[in-house]
Motif scaffolding. Structure first.
Motif, PDB file in Angstrom:
ATOM      1  N   UNK A 193      -8.275  10.643 -12.916  1.00 36.27           N
ATOM      2  CA  UNK A 193      -7.600   9.435 -13.400  1.00 36.27           C
ATOM      3  C   UNK A 193      -6.790   8.847 -12.245  1.00 36.27           C
ATOM      4  N   UNK A 194      -6.954   7.536 -12.039  1.00 41.65           N
ATOM      5  CA  UNK A 194      -6.248   6.831 -10.969  1.00 41.65           C
ATOM      6  C   UNK A 194      -6.395   7.565  -9.628  1.00 41.65           C
ATOM      7  N   UNK A 195      -7.593   7.573  -9.079  1.00 43.79           N
ATOM      8  CA  UNK A 195      -7.853   8.344  -7.856  1.00 43.79           C
ATOM      9  C   UNK A 195      -7.042   7.888  -6.646  1.00 43.79           C
ATOM     10  N   UNK A 196      -6.538   6.641  -6.649  1.00 46.77           N
ATOM     11  CA  UNK A 196      -5.733   6.202  -5.512  1.00 46.77           C
ATOM     12  C   UNK A 196      -4.365   6.870  -5.492  1.00 46.77           C
ATOM     13  N   UNK A 197      -3.984   7.520  -6.601  1.00 45.47           N
ATOM     14  CA  UNK A 197      -2.776   8.337  -6.558  1.00 45.47           C
ATOM     15  C   UNK A 197      -3.034   9.633  -5.785  1.00 45.47           C
ATOM     16  N   UNK A 198      -4.280  10.087  -5.801  1.00 46.07           N
ATOM     17  CA  UNK A 198      -4.645  11.275  -5.026  1.00 46.07           C
ATOM     18  C   UNK A 198      -4.815  10.914  -3.552  1.00 46.07           C
ATOM     19  N   UNK A 199      -5.436   9.766  -3.299  1.00 48.00           N
ATOM     20  CA  UNK A 199      -5.669   9.285  -1.935  1.00 48.00           C
ATOM     21  C   UNK A 199      -5.115   7.864  -1.817  1.00 48.00           C
ATOM     22  N   UNK A 200      -3.812   7.721  -1.596  1.00 44.86           N
ATOM     23  CA  UNK A 200      -3.178   6.402  -1.628  1.00 44.86           C
ATOM     24  C   UNK A 200      -3.756   5.394  -0.632  1.00 44.86           C
ATOM     25  N   UNK A 201      -4.184   5.865   0.541  1.00 46.58           N
ATOM     26  CA  UNK A 201      -4.701   4.945   1.549  1.00 46.58           C
ATOM     27  C   UNK A 201      -6.125   4.495   1.250  1.00 46.58           C
ATOM     28  N   UNK A 202      -6.834   5.255   0.448  1.00 44.61           N
ATOM     29  CA  UNK A 202      -8.225   4.934   0.188  1.00 44.61           C
ATOM     30  C   UNK A 202      -9.112   5.243   1.385  1.00 44.61           C
ATOM     31  N   UNK A 203     -10.346   4.761   1.318  1.00 40.70           N
ATOM     32  CA  UNK A 203     -11.339   5.073   2.349  1.00 40.70           C
ATOM     33  C   UNK A 203     -12.116   3.818   2.724  1.00 40.70           C
ATOM     34  N   UNK A 204     -12.583   3.807   3.962  1.00 43.74           N
ATOM     35  CA  UNK A 204     -13.421   2.689   4.409  1.00 43.74           C
ATOM     36  C   UNK A 204     -14.900   2.940   4.137  1.00 43.74           C
ATOM     37  N   UNK A 205     -15.281   4.221   4.049  1.00 50.79           N
ATOM     38  CA  UNK A 205     -16.665   4.586   3.741  1.00 50.79           C
ATOM     39  C   UNK A 205     -16.648   5.786   2.788  1.00 50.79           C
ATOM     40  N   UNK A 206     -17.524   5.756   1.794  1.00 50.32           N
ATOM     41  CA  UNK A 206     -17.682   6.884   0.879  1.00 50.32           C
ATOM     42  C   UNK A 206     -19.158   7.284   0.864  1.00 50.32           C
ATOM     43  N   UNK A 207     -19.418   8.559   1.127  1.00 53.16           N
ATOM     44  CA  UNK A 207     -20.770   9.099   1.104  1.00 53.16           C
ATOM     45  C   UNK A 207     -20.875  10.152  -0.001  1.00 53.16           C
ATOM     46  N   UNK A 208     -22.097  10.359  -0.470  1.00 54.21           N
ATOM     47  CA  UNK A 208     -22.350  11.463  -1.394  1.00 54.21           C
ATOM     48  C   UNK A 208     -23.818  11.844  -1.301  1.00 54.21           C
ATOM     49  N   UNK A 209     -24.071  13.138  -1.110  1.00 59.50           N
ATOM     50  CA  UNK A 209     -25.433  13.633  -0.953  1.00 59.50           C
ATOM     51  C   UNK A 209     -25.720  14.725  -1.989  1.00 59.50           C
ATOM     52  N   UNK A 210     -26.725  14.498  -2.797  1.00 58.11           N
ATOM     53  CA  UNK A 210     -27.197  15.515  -3.750  1.00 58.11           C
ATOM     54  C   UNK A 210     -26.086  16.013  -4.676  1.00 58.11           C
ATOM     55  N   UNK A 211     -25.304  15.091  -5.173  1.00 59.84           N
ATOM     56  CA  UNK A 211     -24.222  15.454  -6.090  1.00 59.84           C
ATOM     57  C   UNK A 211     -24.293  14.686  -7.396  1.00 59.84           C
ATOM     58  N   UNK A 212     -24.500  13.381  -7.342  1.00 56.40           N
ATOM     59  CA  UNK A 212     -24.270  12.534  -8.509  1.00 56.40           C
ATOM     60  C   UNK A 212     -25.311  12.685  -9.612  1.00 56.40           C
ATOM     61  N   UNK A 213     -26.413  13.409  -9.364  1.00 56.17           N
ATOM     62  CA  UNK A 213     -27.336  13.687 -10.479  1.00 56.17           C
ATOM     63  C   UNK A 213     -26.716  14.668 -11.475  1.00 56.17           C
ATOM     64  N   UNK A 214     -25.655  15.358 -11.075  1.00 56.94           N
ATOM     65  CA  UNK A 214     -24.957  16.252 -12.011  1.00 56.94           C
ATOM     66  C   UNK A 214     -23.922  15.511 -12.848  1.00 56.94           C
ATOM     67  N   UNK A 215     -23.686  14.242 -12.537  1.00 61.20           N
ATOM     68  CA  UNK A 215     -22.629  13.477 -13.200  1.00 61.20           C
ATOM     69  C   UNK A 215     -23.211  12.668 -14.348  1.00 61.20           C
ATOM     70  N   UNK A 216     -22.774  12.961 -15.562  1.00 60.75           N
ATOM     71  CA  UNK A 216     -23.279  12.226 -16.730  1.00 60.75           C
ATOM     72  C   UNK A 216     -22.586  10.873 -16.876  1.00 60.75           C
ATOM     73  N   UNK A 217     -21.301  10.817 -16.572  1.00 59.43           N
ATOM     74  CA  UNK A 217     -20.556   9.573 -16.714  1.00 59.43           C
ATOM     75  C   UNK A 217     -20.686   8.719 -15.457  1.00 59.43           C
ATOM     76  N   UNK A 218     -21.833   8.081 -15.304  1.00 57.62           N
ATOM     77  CA  UNK A 218     -22.102   7.315 -14.088  1.00 57.62           C
ATOM     78  C   UNK A 218     -21.108   6.152 -13.914  1.00 57.62           C
ATOM     79  N   UNK A 219     -20.756   5.490 -15.002  1.00 55.18           N
ATOM     80  CA  UNK A 219     -19.840   4.359 -14.882  1.00 55.18           C
ATOM     81  C   UNK A 219     -18.454   4.828 -14.443  1.00 55.18           C
TER      82      UNK A 219
END
Length: 271
Positions: free
Chosen positions: A96-122
């Motif tokens: 919940x509210x991921x910018x509280x975990x990482x306040x500065x955020x990121x310029x690039x986000x990568x993900x490899x072989x992970x998101x097929x395990x995620x049911x809540x895609x939205x």
């Protein structure tokens, strides 16, 4: 996927595909002169983040790898230490509210072989959108469909294994049975607010040199194996291999091949 050491030794297919995709897409991305804040979602054992992703990045200020598994994060932190790299636990689907975990955020986000395990895609894409700085890009690579998941569905119907696999649907990719998985992915991304730079689901093939490597690859990622009594696990794995063979995964030379569709999505958060 709790055995980090096993996963690190049995993820050749994942590493090959990540390298192929990065080689194609990194030159297409816009890179800042002052360096980038990079996030790798589903870093697992950390070897892809440290040994594959980091050396290919043009300019880096800091790389953060996150994973749902505490064991994976602990293994990655101990094994792949680097002054520009940090690992921590994060559930990208449920945070919940991921910018509280990482306040500065990121310029690039990568993900490899992970998101097929995620049911809540939205939920997942919404959190990635929030973590990106305006103008930031994300490159997501995961299984759109794979015979492995068909095999799980078959195994879950067998009386001997049914009690251990009642929640099998939770481990089937959201796009496994979609007639147009790319459009389904694009629809979710656009609803979240992303600009879709490209999205495709080409077919790949990976040949396993011997049956033991394939067995270890299944063992490394199976969410069901740890639920079984120790004395039944080898039988379960051998039945998994038999069912995969029935799904035309065996080549003329006798080697086993995985033929699957890989979702490759390149999105941008608008300025």
């Amino acid at each position: 996927m709790e055995d980090a050491q096993l996963y690190a030794s049995a993820n050749a297919m994942q590493k090959r595909d990540a390298l192929l995709v990065l080689t194609e897409f990194l030159p297409q991305m816009a890179w800042q002169e002052e360096g980038e804040m990079i996030l790798d979602i589903g870093c697992g054992s950390g070897d892809v983040t440290r040994n594959l992703l980091m050396p290919l990045l043009p300019r880096v200020e800091k790389v953060t790898g996150v994973d749902l598994s505490h064991e994976m994060v602990n293994f990655a932190s101990k094994t792949f230490q680097h002054n520009s790299l940090a690992f921590q636990q994060l559930d990208i689907e449920r945070v919940i509210q991921p910018r509280q975990v990482f306040p500065e955020g990121f310029t690039k986000v990568f993900s490899f072989y992970c998101l097929h395990w995620v049911k809540g895609q939205e939920n997942c894409l919404t959190n990635i959108f929030q973590l990106l700085q305006p103008g930031g890009e994300t490159l997501l690579v995961f299984l759109a469909s794979n015979p492995l998941f068909t095999m799980y569905e078959i195994m879950s119907q067998k009386p001997q294994w049914q009690q251990y696999m009642q929640d099998v649907s939770n481990y089937i990719p959201s796009y496994q049975h979609k007639t147009d998985p790319v459009q389904a992915m694009v629809d979710v991304a656009e609803d979240v607010g992303f600009e879709v730079l490209s999205c495709e689901a080409p077919q790949f093939e990976f040949v396993f040199e011997n049956i033991n490597y394939l067995k270890n690859a299944i063992k490394a990622v199976s969410p069901f194996l740890k639920r079984l009594p120790q004395e039944q696990r080898e039988t379960f794995l051998m039945e998994c291999l038999q069912e995969l063979a029935k799904l035309k995964t065996c080549r003329d030379d006798g080697k086993m091949a995985a033929r699957y569709h890989l979702m490759i999505a390149h999105f941008q958060r608008p300025e």
